[in-house]
Design a protein around this motif. Structure first.
Motif, mmCIF file in Angstrom:
data_model
loop_
_atom_site.group_PDB
_atom_site.id
_atom_site.type_symbol
_atom_site.label_atom_id
_atom_site.label_comp_id
_atom_site.label_asym_id
_atom_site.label_seq_id
_atom_site.Cartn_x
_atom_site.Cartn_y
_atom_site.Cartn_z
ATOM 1 N N ALA A 143 0.833 -1.212 0.000
ATOM 2 C CA ALA A 143 0.000 0.000 0.000
ATOM 3 C C ALA A 143 0.863 1.254 0.000
ATOM 4 O O ALA A 143 0.594 2.214 -0.736
ATOM 5 N N ALA A 144 1.910 1.251 0.810
ATOM 6 C CA ALA A 144 2.785 2.430 0.894
ATOM 7 C C ALA A 144 3.420 2.711 -0.463
ATOM 8 O O ALA A 144 3.432 3.854 -0.932
ATOM 9 N N GLN A 200 1.780 7.078 -6.557
ATOM 10 C CA GLN A 200 0.723 8.032 -6.920
ATOM 11 C C GLN A 200 1.167 9.463 -6.676
ATOM 12 O O GLN A 200 0.868 10.371 -7.446
ATOM 13 N N ARG A 201 1.888 9.672 -5.577
ATOM 14 C CA ARG A 201 2.268 11.037 -5.207
ATOM 15 C C ARG A 201 3.619 11.449 -5.767
ATOM 16 O O ARG A 201 4.049 12.578 -5.571
ATOM 17 N N GLY A 202 4.309 10.475 -6.386
ATOM 18 C CA GLY A 202 5.616 10.793 -6.958
ATOM 19 C C GLY A 202 6.656 11.142 -5.914
ATOM 20 O O GLY A 202 7.625 11.847 -6.184
ATOM 21 N N ARG A 203 6.454 10.668 -4.698
ATOM 22 C CA ARG A 203 7.376 11.011 -3.619
ATOM 23 C C ARG A 203 7.305 9.891 -2.575
ATOM 24 O O ARG A 203 6.216 9.487 -2.176
ATOM 25 N N SER A 204 8.452 9.409 -2.146
ATOM 26 C CA SER A 204 8.399 8.341 -1.151
ATOM 27 C C SER A 204 8.991 8.794 0.174
ATOM 28 O O SER A 204 9.686 9.803 0.253
ATOM 29 N N LEU A 205 8.676 8.060 1.198
ATOM 30 C CA LEU A 205 9.185 8.330 2.543
ATOM 31 C C LEU A 205 9.931 7.098 3.024
ATOM 32 O O LEU A 205 9.650 5.982 2.574
ATOM 33 N N PRO A 206 10.868 7.279 3.948
ATOM 34 C CA PRO A 206 11.549 6.095 4.498
ATOM 35 C C PRO A 206 10.554 5.209 5.243
ATOM 36 O O PRO A 206 9.589 5.702 5.829
#
Ligand code: THG
Length: 463
Positions: A16-17, A23-29
């Motif tokens: 899901a992450a 979708q947002r074109g940006r990931s988080l650790p």
């Protein structure tokens, strides 16, 4: 993801992450923290720390670790194990002991800090803290204690195929060949098919158990049968299997020609499984789509030597298709090369059709070239396919399989779907039979098939 008791939940969370990040074109650790709640040293759903790590490693998390549970002391050996296995930061935040009858936590700041200082002194951790029962005083004491020590060095981990069921499986050089049990297949076993169609899942599970007991290090599960609802039955069988620790300890290979069945299966397994299979038969776009999903579900993949033109039956086509697939997977998808298993197609030999005579050699030579040119990739195949023309004559089939493997393994084949426990030892095969099999498999003489057929008469009716 913290306080994980069932890795399947975490895998769903990772999936899901990644979807949201895309979708947002940006990931988080991503930080992942499991919980080991009893002295068995396993998660509630039964995985060892390393098996747990193998299941979630595809998330490339910033940290992996453990939290909550029984206190720092009981966590120590499990954190040590993760620290050894994981090539990322380790994060540990235990409870201040077990709650007492009043629901209070008894470990003092000093006691907890002393335990956690031990983790840091031994180089097991990069980030520490406290879970249930810890207070600002605990955190202050822990911070002071660990300040005296250097953070853990992240180890370099060798590039290996690393799978898991409840237990980890790593394909190291000590393992010349991985046996994948073929019997939990409704098209490959009349008995298994009857049990599944009759709904006798208890006896069907025994088939799986027998394979593991007979040395299968992985089991292949296939429910592709026109008369059953393959997707429903795959899900039911995998869920039942998850409750049998002596079977579920091994990684699973989810085998179907239907993508929906594979995907439904992937949603059931907490371990790091293998998908059997994907190919370029419907073109590059579908292949890339399936490969990306396999990666997000955190599985390894079997790639058949199959493209838009059909199944590869010559050495050149086998190598060409696998090479093309390897480039797409590693360059377009970012698929880890050690998680790719090529299947260059084991076809039946000694069928009486002349074009089939070269099938054994084509597979063996393809294995040699693929191993030499596509780094870290593995080679597998459905070994029993080879001897379809000797159905009913088990001694001859076993001899053929063993002769084939003797040569294919030397050429680089390192995995195979086999009837575990039913492989003859090459050296002990009757030399006359062995030579006749070798003539057929290595395509050494024009009359090889006739000679093996004649010799086979002698073995008919033997078990
Ligand atoms: N490559 C990949 N996956 C595969 C195959 C492959 N999956 C299915 C198959 N081929 C491998 N599995 C089997 C299982 C059983 C047999 C052959 C291949 C087999 N069965 C006996 C028979 O048909 O004579 C069963 C007799 C019985 O007990 O009913 O030979 O190539 N990636």
């Amino acid at each position: 993801f913290e306080t994980i008791t069932d890795t399947l939940n975490t895998k769903a969370g990772i999936f899901a992450a990644e979807k949201v990040f895309a979708q947002r074109g940006r990931s988080l650790p991503i930080m992942i923290s499991g919980t080991i709640t009893d002295l068995s040293g396993r998660t509630l759903s039964g995985q060892t720390p390393t098996a747990f790590w193998h299941s979630v490693r595809h998330a490339k998390p910033l940290t992996i670790g453990l939290n909550c549970a029984l206190g720092a002391n009981a966590m120590r050996s499990h954190i040590a194990e993760l620290s050894d296995a994981a090539d990322t930061l380790i994060c540990a935040y235990p409870n201040a002991g077990l709650p007492n009858e009043m629901g209070q936590y008894d470990e003092s700041p000093e006691f907890m800090a002393e335990q956690i200082e031990g983790f840091a002194r031994d180089g097991y951790v990069n980030i520490v803290g406290g879970c249930c029962g810890s207070t600002p005083d605990h955190i202050r004491a822990i911070a002071e204690a660990v300040a005296r020590h250097a953070p853990r060095q992240v180890p370099q981990v060798e590039t290996r195929l690393r799978l898991s069921g409840l237990e980890p499986f790593t394909l190291t050089d000590d393992i010349p060949f991985v046996n994948i049990g073929e019997r939990t297949n409704v098209t490959g076993s009349a008995r298994f098919r009857k049990l599944i169609t009759a709904g006798d899942y208890a006896a069907a599970l025994e088939v799986a158990r027998d394979q593991v007991n007979n040395g299968a290090q992985i089991i292949d599960i296939n429910m592709d049968e026109g008369l059953i609802d393959s997707q429903k039955v795959m899900v039911e069988f995998l869920n039942l299997l998850a409750a049998e620790p002596d079977i579920a300890r091994v990684p699973l290979m989810i085998d179907s020609s239907k993508w929906e069945v594979i995907e439904a299966g992937l949603k059931c397994v907490q371990g790091k499984a293998l998908v059997n299979s994907i190919s370029m038969k419907e073109g590059e776009e579908a292949f890339l789509h399936h490969a990306r999903l396999v990666k997000s579900y955190g599985a390894a993949v079997v790639v058949m030597a199959f493209d838009e033109q059909g199944q590869a039956d010559t050495l050149e086509r086998k190598v060409e298709i696998c090479t093309r697939a390897y480039k797409l997977l590693t360059e377009e998808v970012g698929f880890p090369p050690e998680d790719i298993i090529f299947d260059p197609n084991v076809f039946a030999v000694a069928t009486g059709i002349e074009e089939h005579n070269g099938y054994g050699v084509a597979f063996i030579e393809a294995a040699r070239q693929i191993t030499a040119t596509l780094p870290h990739a593995h080679i597998s195949g459905g070994v029993s396919n080879l001897s379809f023309s000797f159905r009913g004559n088990e001694p001859v089939r076993e001899a053929m399989h063993s002769v084939f493997l003797y040569h294919a393994i030397q050429a680089g084949m390192d995995m195979g779907i086999v009837n575990a426990g039913q492989l003859a030892v090459y050296e002990t095969i009757d030399p006359e039979l062995r030579e006749a099999c070798e003539d057929v498999i290595l395509n050494r003489r024009d009359d090889a098939t006739d000679r093996l057929l004649e010799l086979a008469e002698r073995y008919k009716g033997q078990a």
